[in-house]
Design a protein around this motif. Structure first.
Motif, PDB file in Angstrom:
ATOM      1  N   LYS A  69       0.860  -1.039  -0.011  1.00 48.76           N
ATOM      2  CA  LYS A  69       0.137  -0.036  -0.029  1.00 48.76           C
ATOM      3  C   LYS A  69       0.867   1.387  -0.150  1.00 48.76           C
ATOM      4  CE  LYS A  69      -4.345  -1.696   1.905  1.00 48.76           C
ATOM      5  NZ  LYS A  69      -5.252  -1.642   3.074  1.00 48.76           N
ATOM      6  N   VAL A  70       0.236   2.477  -0.278  1.00 47.19           N
ATOM      7  CA  VAL A  70       1.101   3.612  -0.198  1.00 47.19           C
ATOM      8  C   VAL A  70       0.617   4.339   0.909  1.00 47.19           C
ATOM      9  CG1 VAL A  70       1.288   5.698  -1.517  1.00 47.19           C
ATOM     10  CG2 VAL A  70       0.710   3.495  -2.669  1.00 47.19           C
ATOM     11  N   LEU A  71       1.609   4.672   1.754  1.00 42.70           N
ATOM     12  CA  LEU A  71       1.526   5.519   2.720  1.00 42.70           C
ATOM     13  C   LEU A  71       1.985   6.842   2.403  1.00 42.70           C
ATOM     14  CD1 LEU A  71       1.122   5.995   6.182  1.00 42.70           C
ATOM     15  CD2 LEU A  71       3.396   5.237   6.317  1.00 42.70           C
ATOM     16  N   GLY A  72       1.043   8.121   2.859  1.00 40.50           N
ATOM     17  CA  GLY A  72       1.640   9.357   2.524  1.00 40.50           C
ATOM     18  C   GLY A  72       1.991   9.881   3.825  1.00 40.50           C
ATOM     19  N   LEU A  73       3.081  10.811   3.515  1.00 38.11           N
ATOM     20  CA  LEU A  73       3.767  11.565   4.962  1.00 38.11           C
ATOM     21  C   LEU A  73       3.678  12.979   4.360  1.00 38.11           C
ATOM     22  CD1 LEU A  73       5.090  10.000   7.352  1.00 38.11           C
ATOM     23  CD2 LEU A  73       7.201  10.448   6.063  1.00 38.11           C
ATOM     24  N   VAL A  74       2.813  13.651   5.177  1.00 34.07           N
ATOM     25  CA  VAL A  74       2.671  15.281   4.806  1.00 34.07           C
ATOM     26  C   VAL A  74       3.065  15.960   6.254  1.00 34.07           C
ATOM     27  CG1 VAL A  74       0.936  14.756   3.189  1.00 34.07           C
ATOM     28  CG2 VAL A  74       0.027  15.161   5.535  1.00 34.07           C
TER      29      VAL A  74
ATOM     30  N   GLU B 208       4.529  20.501   7.002  1.00 35.29           N
ATOM     31  CA  GLU B 208       5.128  21.742   6.353  1.00 35.29           C
ATOM     32  C   GLU B 208       6.681  21.305   6.488  1.00 35.29           C
ATOM     33  OE1 GLU B 208       4.939  25.371   8.988  1.00 35.29           O
ATOM     34  OE2 GLU B 208       3.745  23.820  10.060  1.00 35.29           O
ATOM     35  N   SER B 209       7.362  22.302   5.653  1.00 39.09           N
ATOM     36  CA  SER B 209       8.818  22.065   5.562  1.00 39.09           C
ATOM     37  C   SER B 209       9.482  22.051   6.869  1.00 39.09           C
ATOM     38  CB  SER B 209       9.648  23.245   4.740  1.00 39.09           C
ATOM     39  OG  SER B 209       8.844  23.402   3.396  1.00 39.09           O
ATOM     40  N   GLY B 210      10.448  21.125   7.364  1.00 40.06           N
ATOM     41  CA  GLY B 210      11.070  21.159   8.643  1.00 40.06           C
ATOM     42  C   GLY B 210      10.406  20.410   9.542  1.00 40.06           C
ATOM     43  N   CYS B 211       9.087  19.795   9.276  1.00 40.37           N
ATOM     44  CA  CYS B 211       8.589  19.129  10.190  1.00 40.37           C
ATOM     45  C   CYS B 211       9.175  17.660  10.338  1.00 40.37           C
ATOM     46  CB  CYS B 211       7.116  18.659   9.782  1.00 40.37           C
ATOM     47  SG  CYS B 211       7.006  17.663   8.390  1.00 40.37           S
ATOM     48  N   GLY B 212      10.305  17.155   9.586  1.00 41.17           N
ATOM     49  CA  GLY B 212      11.031  15.941   9.866  1.00 41.17           C
ATOM     50  C   GLY B 212      10.455  14.926   8.685  1.00 41.17           C
ATOM     51  N   LYS B 213       9.764  15.103   7.678  1.00 41.46           N
ATOM     52  CA  LYS B 213       9.096  14.184   6.825  1.00 41.46           C
ATOM     53  C   LYS B 213      10.259  13.565   5.949  1.00 41.46           C
ATOM     54  CE  LYS B 213       6.855  17.322   3.692  1.00 41.46           C
ATOM     55  NZ  LYS B 213       7.620  18.492   3.992  1.00 41.46           N
ATOM     56  N   SER B 214      11.060  14.299   5.754  1.00 43.73           N
ATOM     57  CA  SER B 214      12.263  13.941   4.876  1.00 43.73           C
ATOM     58  C   SER B 214      13.301  13.200   5.795  1.00 43.73           C
ATOM     59  CB  SER B 214      13.011  15.091   4.126  1.00 43.73           C
ATOM     60  OG  SER B 214      12.395  15.397   3.086  1.00 43.73           O
ATOM     61  N   THR B 215      13.546  13.748   6.868  1.00 44.27           N
ATOM     62  CA  THR B 215      14.389  13.025   7.801  1.00 44.27           C
ATOM     63  C   THR B 215      14.002  11.640   8.172  1.00 44.27           C
ATOM     64  OG1 THR B 215      14.917  15.077   8.771  1.00 44.27           O
ATOM     65  CG2 THR B 215      15.516  12.976  10.042  1.00 44.27           C
ATOM     66  N   LEU B 216      12.871  11.464   8.167  1.00 48.93           N
ATOM     67  CA  LEU B 216      12.027  10.053   8.437  1.00 48.93           C
ATOM     68  C   LEU B 216      12.335   9.345   7.263  1.00 48.93           C
ATOM     69  CD1 LEU B 216      10.590   8.215  10.168  1.00 48.93           C
ATOM     70  CD2 LEU B 216       8.366   9.110   9.226  1.00 48.93           C
ATOM     71  N   ALA B 217      12.083   9.833   6.113  1.00 50.50           N
ATOM     72  CA  ALA B 217      12.282   8.817   4.802  1.00 50.50           C
ATOM     73  C   ALA B 217      13.910   8.381   4.848  1.00 50.50           C
ATOM     74  CB  ALA B 217      11.970   9.757   3.483  1.00 50.50           C
ATOM     75  N   TYR B 218      14.648   9.718   4.856  1.00 55.89           N
ATOM     76  CA  TYR B 218      16.140   9.309   4.632  1.00 55.89           C
ATOM     77  C   TYR B 218      16.676   8.158   5.811  1.00 55.89           C
ATOM     78  CZ  TYR B 218      16.868  12.609   1.448  1.00 55.89           C
ATOM     79  OH  TYR B 218      16.731  13.232  -0.081  1.00 55.89           O
ATOM     80  N   SER B 219      15.842   8.118   6.997  1.00 55.40           N
ATOM     81  CA  SER B 219      16.405   7.180   8.011  1.00 55.40           C
ATOM     82  C   SER B 219      15.999   5.961   7.782  1.00 55.40           C
ATOM     83  CB  SER B 219      15.845   7.621   9.429  1.00 55.40           C
ATOM     84  OG  SER B 219      14.553   7.589   9.408  1.00 55.40           O
TER      85      SER B 219
ATOM     86  N   SER C 206       5.406  -1.508  -1.534  1.00 54.20           N
ATOM     87  CA  SER C 206       4.863  -0.533  -0.716  1.00 54.20           C
ATOM     88  C   SER C 206       5.502   0.667  -1.019  1.00 54.20           C
ATOM     89  CB  SER C 206       5.181  -0.822   0.790  1.00 54.20           C
ATOM     90  OG  SER C 206       4.598  -2.085   1.192  1.00 54.20           O
ATOM     91  N   VAL C 207       4.846   1.781  -0.741  1.00 53.88           N
ATOM     92  CA  VAL C 207       5.325   3.003  -1.135  1.00 53.88           C
ATOM     93  C   VAL C 207       5.242   3.822   0.053  1.00 53.88           C
ATOM     94  CG1 VAL C 207       5.215   5.235  -2.576  1.00 53.88           C
ATOM     95  CG2 VAL C 207       4.797   2.972  -3.578  1.00 53.88           C
ATOM     96  N   LEU C 208       6.404   4.685   0.407  1.00 53.88           N
ATOM     97  CA  LEU C 208       6.387   5.823   1.354  1.00 53.88           C
ATOM     98  C   LEU C 208       6.417   6.967   0.622  1.00 53.88           C
ATOM     99  CD1 LEU C 208       6.311   6.728   4.411  1.00 53.88           C
ATOM    100  CD2 LEU C 208       8.591   6.950   4.172  1.00 53.88           C
ATOM    101  N   PHE C 209       5.280   7.986   0.473  1.00 58.46           N
ATOM    102  CA  PHE C 209       5.354   8.815  -0.541  1.00 58.46           C
ATOM    103  C   PHE C 209       5.106  10.322   0.598  1.00 58.46           C
ATOM    104  CE2 PHE C 209       2.854  12.266  -3.079  1.00 58.46           C
ATOM    105  CZ  PHE C 209       3.498  12.035  -3.917  1.00 58.46           C
ATOM    106  N   VAL C 210       6.536  10.891   0.396  1.00 56.55           N
ATOM    107  CA  VAL C 210       6.618  12.240   1.116  1.00 56.55           C
ATOM    108  C   VAL C 210       5.938  13.458   0.216  1.00 56.55           C
ATOM    109  CG1 VAL C 210       8.237  13.590   2.305  1.00 56.55           C
ATOM    110  CG2 VAL C 210       8.446  11.164   2.378  1.00 56.55           C
ATOM    111  N   SER C 211       5.418  14.226   0.903  1.00 56.92           N
ATOM    112  CA  SER C 211       4.833  15.300   0.160  1.00 56.92           C
ATOM    113  C   SER C 211       4.370  16.558   1.042  1.00 56.92           C
ATOM    114  CB  SER C 211       3.862  14.756  -1.048  1.00 56.92           C
ATOM    115  OG  SER C 211       3.241  15.897  -1.640  1.00 56.92           O
ATOM    116  N   HIS C 212       4.181  17.680   0.557  1.00 51.57           N
ATOM    117  CA  HIS C 212       3.378  18.647   1.054  1.00 51.57           C
ATOM    118  C   HIS C 212       2.391  18.968   0.331  1.00 51.57           C
ATOM    119  CE1 HIS C 212       6.840  21.238  -0.738  1.00 51.57           C
ATOM    120  NE2 HIS C 212       5.617  21.601  -1.472  1.00 51.57           N
ATOM    121  N   HIS C 213       2.217  18.066  -0.939  1.00 55.04           N
ATOM    122  CA  HIS C 213       0.989  18.523  -1.688  1.00 55.04           C
ATOM    123  C   HIS C 213      -0.195  17.809  -1.371  1.00 55.04           C
ATOM    124  CE1 HIS C 213      -0.952  18.984  -5.664  1.00 55.04           C
ATOM    125  NE2 HIS C 213      -0.905  20.392  -5.258  1.00 55.04           N
ATOM    126  N   LEU C 214      -1.326  18.154  -0.804  1.00 51.93           N
ATOM    127  CA  LEU C 214      -2.283  17.221  -0.194  1.00 51.93           C
ATOM    128  C   LEU C 214      -3.007  16.645  -1.207  1.00 51.93           C
ATOM    129  CD1 LEU C 214      -3.314  19.860   2.379  1.00 51.93           C
ATOM    130  CD2 LEU C 214      -2.538  17.801   2.807  1.00 51.93           C
TER     131      LEU C 214
END
Lengths: 312, 342
Positions: free
Chosen positions: B51-56, B58-69, B222-230
């Motif tokens: 399944k696809v999990l979205g991670l939304v 604003e900038s600096g909330c840690g979503k990219s950090t989570l993806a990179y970890s 499975s997809v982890l989709f990081v975005s700030h675009h709702l």
């Protein structure tokens, strides 16, 4: 790539032609008649006139330049004032000594410089990186003639490991005679190249495509070679290519200090004797080689980086 | 659509299905000259299988950090301060470099934000696509054929000819298609997409999102989709986690969260989404205030200072993730059944 190479080659020929024209003009700008300078103050007017005709100086300036180009194309760079030997013969006799000296110096600089720069970048902020930095800046700051004198003192006079003067005879002797002079010229370039490679490696290492290569689990050595170094080495290639001009002037010192034959020693001698045809011929050949070196470094970069092929 | 939460939790919550990756209490710190930044704090999240999990957020909330970890590519000054990332019996949060290399490009792959700089500029597309298959057996010709096959999967026209082309000769949209082809070529179990459409223009964005959806269904990863675009999250994701200041503040099925957001921050995000405006407006709404200083995360609710609904309890007590709906949790005291009673 072929189109790019052709473009670059044509440009190089144009640069050499412009340089040659400027050189010819300079002979006329310099005060005094070349014929008088050659023959000395006690020459008779008839003799001067005869020499002027022999040298083609009675022709109008544009004709002289065209003749000069024609002569160059035929490989005729004029005659030695004193011996009457062809300048091209004298220059090409001396050229191999200088070329091998410069080539070995470049190899020194490139191999050691790239290896040290690479190592520093991969192990940045360790004490070895700091040490490499100190050594690099140190070697950059020391002029090559000082390096030449001290290396003679250390390795030839005190330790007696290597011969101090001459070019040697035979292959092995030739090699041992090359070590000190090429070290003296090349060592400051090791520092330059190492610093440049380190800085550009660090820049490339932070780029997204390197992170992407890591995201595919490619081995580190592979990433360093084909993703980082292939891009990071480019400024060093340009530096070495343009540095050939500097190496030629360093070769003048070093050839005199080590009493080696070569273009540098030839130019020094010819200038002392006011032997203008030889100075002119040697400078012309040197210019050609410098332009050729720049051309080669441009082609190497174009070969490494496809983006460079599309611009001139 | 808002039945009493507790009754539904057992069977409908995504946590019950066997997940591909489960993140348990993950905390990540960054050491900086100005102090330690607690970029991720006690993150618990599950990436469901296929399944696809979205991670939304604003900038600096840690979503990219989570993806990179999750792919072991955190910056050098980052360190895992606690917790675990479990994937088939392995703890990814504490893997060594060699174990990570074995996993990357095999079980986990990633699509990056900027396709203009993500491909090696001095190597042809074909060589890059063959290189990433270095572990596979088979001849160069077979690997080349596989590369063409995947370029066709991402609907790149004239795929075979594209192999001999350098990245700078392709447009941004084409390069991102190449990146997607590369990511899928390794047949990963988990595909991490870090804002893959942010650098593209709006018409391309939807094309890429639709393509990702199709290919995800086809390959079943499975997809982890990081975005700030709702809008793209609504289009692509099955589940969504909303992050704020290094925490997950709301989590649940996309349908539920988008229909009935339970956290004031999620509600504020939706209020700011231009796509949801019904009337023309001269001024785009924003959430007033800024992210808290993550060197000293606030004691109570992290969103308190910007929240219009904050009350006394928010300053005193850090809210846990309350069950707020079927399979939906929110880190806000308003979802505490005790508050309703009071």
């Amino acid at each position: 790539m072929i189109f790019y190479a052709t473009q670059r080659f044509v440009l190089s020929v144009v640069i050499v032609m412009v340089a040659v024209s400027i050189l010819t003009l300079m002979l006329h700008v310099v005060p005094g008649d070349p014929a008088v300078m050659i023959l000395g103050p006690r020459a008779t007017p008839e003799l001067i006139e005869q020499t002027r005709v022999a040298m083609g100086l009675d022709q109008p300036l544009p004709v002289q330049i065209v003749t000069f180009f024609g002569n160059i194309l035929r490989g005729d760079l004029g005659q030695d004032v004193f011996t009457g030997r062809a300048v091209s013969q004298i220059v090409f006799e001396q050229l191999p000594y200088t070329l091998i000296l410069i080539t070995v110096s470049i190899l020194w600089a490139a191999v050691l410089g790239i290896a040290l720069g690479c190592y520093s970048a991969l192990r940045r902020n360790t004490w070895l990186d700091t040490l490499t930095g100190v050594i690099s800046v140190g070697t950059i700051s020391i002029p090559s003639f000082v390096m030449a004198l001290y290396s003679v003192l250390l390795f030839a006079v005190w330790l007696r490991w290597l011969p101090a003067i001459g070019a040697g005879e035979g292959v092995w002797d030739g090699v041992t005679h090359l070590i000190l002079p090429s070290f003296a010229i090349g060592v400051s370039w090791v520092g330059y190249v190492a610093r440049i490679v380190r800085a550009s490696m660090l820049e490339v290492m932070g780029q997204p495509h390197v992170r992407m290569a890591r995201a595919y689990g490619l081995p580190d050595g592979w990433i360093t070679r084909s993703h980082i170094l292939k891009i990071a080495v480019q400024p060093a290639v340009t530096l070495i290519g343009t540095g050939v001009a500097h190496l030629f002037s360093a070769a003048v010192f070093v050839e005199v200090i080590f009493a080696r034959p070569g273009i540098g020693a030839l130019i020094v001698q010819a200038v002392n004797e006011r032997n203008y045809p030889i100075v002119l011929g040697a400078v012309l050949v040197t210019t050609g080689i410098i332009v050729l070196a720049t051309l080669i470094s441009d082609l190497v970069i174009a070969w490494l980086d496809p983006r460079q092929r599309e611009e001139l | 659509m808002a039945p009493s939460a507790a009754t539904h939790r057992a069977e409908e919550t995504p946590q019950t299905a066997d997940p591909l990756v489960s993140i348990e209490g993950l905390s990540v710190d960054f050491d900086t000259p100005r102090g330690t930044i607690h970029a991720l704090r006690d993150i618990s999240l599950e990436v469901p299988k296929g399944k696809v999990l979205g991670l939304v957020g604003e900038s600096g909330c840690g979503k990219s950090t989570l993806a990179y970890s999750m792919i072991g590519l955190l910056a050098e000054n980052a360190k895992v301060a606690g917790g675990a990332i479990r994937m088939s019996g392995q703890d990814l949060a504490h893997l060594g470099p060699k174990a990570w290399r074995d996993l990357r490009g095999r079980r986990i792959s990633m699509i990056f934000q900027d396709p203009m700089t993500s491909l090696n500029p001095v190597t042809t597309i074909g060589k890059q696509m063959i290189d990433i298959q270095y572990r596979e057996p088979g001849s160069r010709a077979e690997k080349r054929a596989r590369a063409i096959e995947f370029l066709e999967q991402v609907q790149l026209p004239d795929a075979a000819a594209k192999l001999d082309v350098y990245p700078h000769q392709l447009s941004g949209g084409m390069r991102q298609r190449v990146c997607i082809a590369m990511a899928l070529l390794t047949r990963p179990d988990l595909l991490i997409a870090d804002e893959p459409t942010t650098a593209l223009d709006a018409t391309l964005e939807m094309q890429i999102v639709t393509l990702l959806r199709e290919l995800q269904e086809k390959f079943g990863c499975s997809v982890l989709f990081v975005s700030h675009h709702l809008g793209t999250v609504a289009e692509l994701c099955d589940e969504v986690a909303v992050m704020y200041a290094g925490e997950v503040v709301e989590r649940g099925a996309v349908r539920e969260v988008f229909h009935t957001p339970r956290h004031p921050y999620t509600q504020a995000l939706f209020d700011c989404d231009p796509a949801r405006f019904r009337q023309a407006t001269r001024q785009l709404p924003t959430i007033p205030g800024t992210l808290p200083d993550l060197r000293q995360p606030p004691a109570g609710c992290a969103f308190r200072a910007r929240c219009t609904k904050a009350f006394a309890r928010c300053a005193a007590e850090h809210p846990p993730l309350y069950t707020a709906g079927p399979g939906q949790v929110a880190r806000c005291h308003l979802n505490d059944p005790a508050e309703d009673a009071a």
